[in-house]
Design a protein around this motif. Structure first.
Motif, PDB file in Angstrom:
ATOM      1  N   LEU A  63      -0.216  -4.824   4.627  1.00  0.00           N
ATOM      2  CA  LEU A  63      -0.893  -5.017   3.344  1.00  0.00           C
ATOM      3  C   LEU A  63      -1.578  -6.384   3.344  1.00  0.00           C
ATOM      4  N   VAL A  64      -2.880  -6.401   3.087  1.00  0.00           N
ATOM      5  CA  VAL A  64      -3.666  -7.631   3.039  1.00  0.00           C
ATOM      6  C   VAL A  64      -4.189  -7.809   1.614  1.00  0.00           C
ATOM      7  N   LEU A  99      -4.781   9.675   3.832  1.00  0.00           N
ATOM      8  CA  LEU A  99      -4.276   8.314   3.720  1.00  0.00           C
ATOM      9  C   LEU A  99      -3.035   8.138   4.588  1.00  0.00           C
ATOM     10  N   ASP A 100      -3.146   7.245   5.565  1.00  0.00           N
ATOM     11  CA  ASP A 100      -2.040   6.926   6.470  1.00  0.00           C
ATOM     12  C   ASP A 100      -1.605   5.496   6.157  1.00  0.00           C
ATOM     13  N   VAL A 101      -0.721   5.360   5.161  1.00  0.00           N
ATOM     14  CA  VAL A 101      -0.399   4.028   4.641  1.00  0.00           C
ATOM     15  C   VAL A 101       1.029   3.584   4.926  1.00  0.00           C
ATOM     16  N   ILE A 102       1.894   4.488   5.340  1.00  0.00           N
ATOM     17  CA  ILE A 102       3.282   4.108   5.604  1.00  0.00           C
ATOM     18  C   ILE A 102       3.317   3.199   6.832  1.00  0.00           C
ATOM     19  N   GLY A 103       3.860   2.014   6.660  1.00  0.00           N
ATOM     20  CA  GLY A 103       3.947   1.055   7.763  1.00  0.00           C
ATOM     21  C   GLY A 103       2.695   0.256   8.000  1.00  0.00           C
ATOM     22  N   PRO A 150      -5.019  -1.473   8.242  1.00  0.00           N
ATOM     23  CA  PRO A 150      -4.323  -2.096   7.124  1.00  0.00           C
ATOM     24  C   PRO A 150      -4.749  -1.516   5.779  1.00  0.00           C
ATOM     25  N   ILE A 151      -4.034  -1.936   4.750  1.00  0.00           N
ATOM     26  CA  ILE A 151      -4.400  -1.642   3.370  1.00  0.00           C
ATOM     27  C   ILE A 151      -4.850  -2.948   2.728  1.00  0.00           C
ATOM     28  N   TYR A 152      -5.990  -2.932   2.082  1.00  0.00           N
ATOM     29  CA  TYR A 152      -6.462  -4.105   1.362  1.00  0.00           C
ATOM     30  C   TYR A 152      -6.151  -3.929  -0.128  1.00  0.00           C
ATOM     31  N   GLU A 153      -5.891  -5.057  -0.777  1.00  0.00           N
ATOM     32  CA  GLU A 153      -5.545  -5.030  -2.198  1.00  0.00           C
ATOM     33  C   GLU A 153      -6.238  -6.201  -2.892  1.00  0.00           C
ATOM     34  N   VAL A 154      -6.747  -5.948  -4.087  1.00  0.00           N
ATOM     35  CA  VAL A 154      -7.360  -6.997  -4.900  1.00  0.00           C
ATOM     36  C   VAL A 154      -6.878  -6.806  -6.340  1.00  0.00           C
TER      37      VAL A 154
END
Length: 446
Positions: A228-229, A221-225, A32-36
């Motif tokens: 998002l947390v 970076l493998d972020v497509i799909g 996943p991708i984390y976001e703050v």
């Protein structure tokens, strides 16, 4: 033979099912991708939230951690410590100044320099007019220069490792520099890696990008799909961030003082006093978190004390005027722009709280004056102004009947007969001083 054919058929069906669900299983297993998000400046509570998000992201082995900054104000010492943590992270950290035209300020510039990928929204700015490198006071010029050189070496090393502009960050550290997002991306080498307007654009731009971590490891970076947390702050973390905003702490400090003044003006209620004490404590916590000038807090307190003395001394507005002047000066001087740029108390808050404070003091003074003018409702003093009947002739002393009791009385209005009506004009040692009523005097003249 038939049994073998059936077994082979079942194995074929199972293989086809596993083949069909394989991509789904892999998609679900994508990191996943984390976001703050930081929307109230970079203060100690905000830095603690980012560090918690970083710990959770490292534990989850995420594809990237996105730190979104839409308020670049902050405490420089806190931003420096957080920048070093982000630079040393074992996962890719993306710092985005956005969304919208945001002033990233010096704190944003430090986090941008430490990030694996630096991004900004169109119209946003990074940097500050003052140097990023703060030198300790009281040291020799040579020592101060050595400190600046060490800071510059650290920042330029971060930028060089990430392939970004080291010359600009050196200028920002030594003398101060401000740059908008478009120019930061256009110069060669760039200060920003990406200029994107939305989170979706950011994720698309990050796809397939190669980054180098502090340890030297290369990541793609493998972020497509990837899911998002968003790391949400807890209630206590949100409250701490709100209190760390100097404008909020200043307003709470003034409101707490007003509540305490109400308690002092009406002792025994206790609720305003308790609430005021809690507000003052919360404000002091906020002042500590935003690292304001301690002397400025004392100036604020002195101003509020002068304002509070108005309803006790009745200086005809002198104490209030002096207190308001100290209050405004303390609010303007509260935050050191060299230590915590972008965290100043909002002028609208200063003006609004000043108006509220003046109105509250005017109300307290009016209330106190009304109490002083009111006639006592109980005790012997309550007899003053009442009508009494002479029961024993007064010449100059006698007895009168008032409020259901006989009282010793005296008068200098001449002899008063039994049955005459008189007005109680005063009281001394439980003896009433009375005067002949005007209508009685008029009847005698006729």
């Amino acid at each position: 033979m038939r049994l073998l054919n059936r077994c082979g058929f079942l194995l074929l069906v199972l293989f086809i099912q596993l083949s069909g669900t394989g991509p789904l299983v892999r998609a679900q297993g994508r990191a996943p991708i984390y976001e703050v998000r930081l929307s109230r400046g970079i203060t100690p509570p905000a830095a603690a939230l980012v560090r918690r998000a970083l710990q959770e992201a490292v534990a989850a082995d995420v594809s990237a951690l996105i730190v979104e900054i839409d308020d670049g104000g902050g405490v420089l010492d806190v931003a420096w410590a957080l920048a070093r943590d982000l630079h040393a992270a074992s996962i890719p950290v993306v710092v985005w100044i956005g969304p919208g035209p945001v002033d990233g300020g010096p704190s944003g510039a430090l986090l941008i320099a430490a990030s694996a990928v630096a991004a900004g929204a169109p119209g946003s700015q990074i940097g500050f007019a003052l140097p990023l490198a703060r030198t300790p006071g009281g040291f020799s010029l040579r020592t101060q220069q050595l400190v600046v050189d060490d800071v510059v070496k650290e920042l330029t090393g971060w930028q060089t490792m990430r392939g970004r502009n080291a010359e600009w960050i050196e200028r920002a550290a030594r003398t101060g520099a401000v740059l908008d997002a478009e120019r930061a991306r256009a110069i060669d080498p760039p200060v920003l890696d990406l200029v994107v307007a939305t989170e979706d654009e950011l994720r698309v731009a990050l796809a397939g990008r190669h980054v180098t971590l502090a340890a030297g490891a290369a990541r793609t970076l493998d972020v497509i799909g990837a899911p998002l947390v968003t790391v949400e702050p807890t209630i206590l973390e949100t409250l701490a961030q709100v209190l760390a905003v100097p404008t909020v702490a200043f307003v709470l400090f003034v409101l707490g003082a007003v509540a305490i003044f109400l308690e002092l003006a009406n002792p025994g209620i206790s609720l305003p006093g308790v609430a005021g004490g809690m507000l003052v404590v919360a404000a002091l916590y906020g002042f500590a978190q935003s690292e304001v000038r301690p002397l400025a807090v004392l100036v604020l307190a002195a101003g509020l004390i002068l304002v509070g003395l108005e309803h006790l001394v009745m200086s005809h507005g002198g104490f209030t005027a002096g207190g308001i002047v100290l209050l405004v000066l303390g609010a303007l001087w509260l935050v050191d722009p060299a230590r915590a740029p972008g965290l100043a108390v909002a002028p609208a808050a200063i003006a609004g709280t000043t108006v509220v404070l003046v109105a509250a003091v005017a109300g307290l003074v009016a209330f106190a004056m009304r109490i002083r003018r009111d006639r006592p409702k109980t005790g012997a003093e309550a007899l003053v102004g009442q009508i009494a009947e002479v029961r024993r002739a007064i010449d100059p002393e006698g007895m009168v009947y008032v409020a259901g009791a006989l009282w010793s009385a005296w008068s200098d209005d001449g002899p008063l007969r039994v049955g005459d009506l008189v007005e109680v004009a005063g009281i001394e040692n439980l003896r009433l001083y009375v005067r002949r009523l005007e209508r009685e005097q008029d009847s005698l003249n006729v």
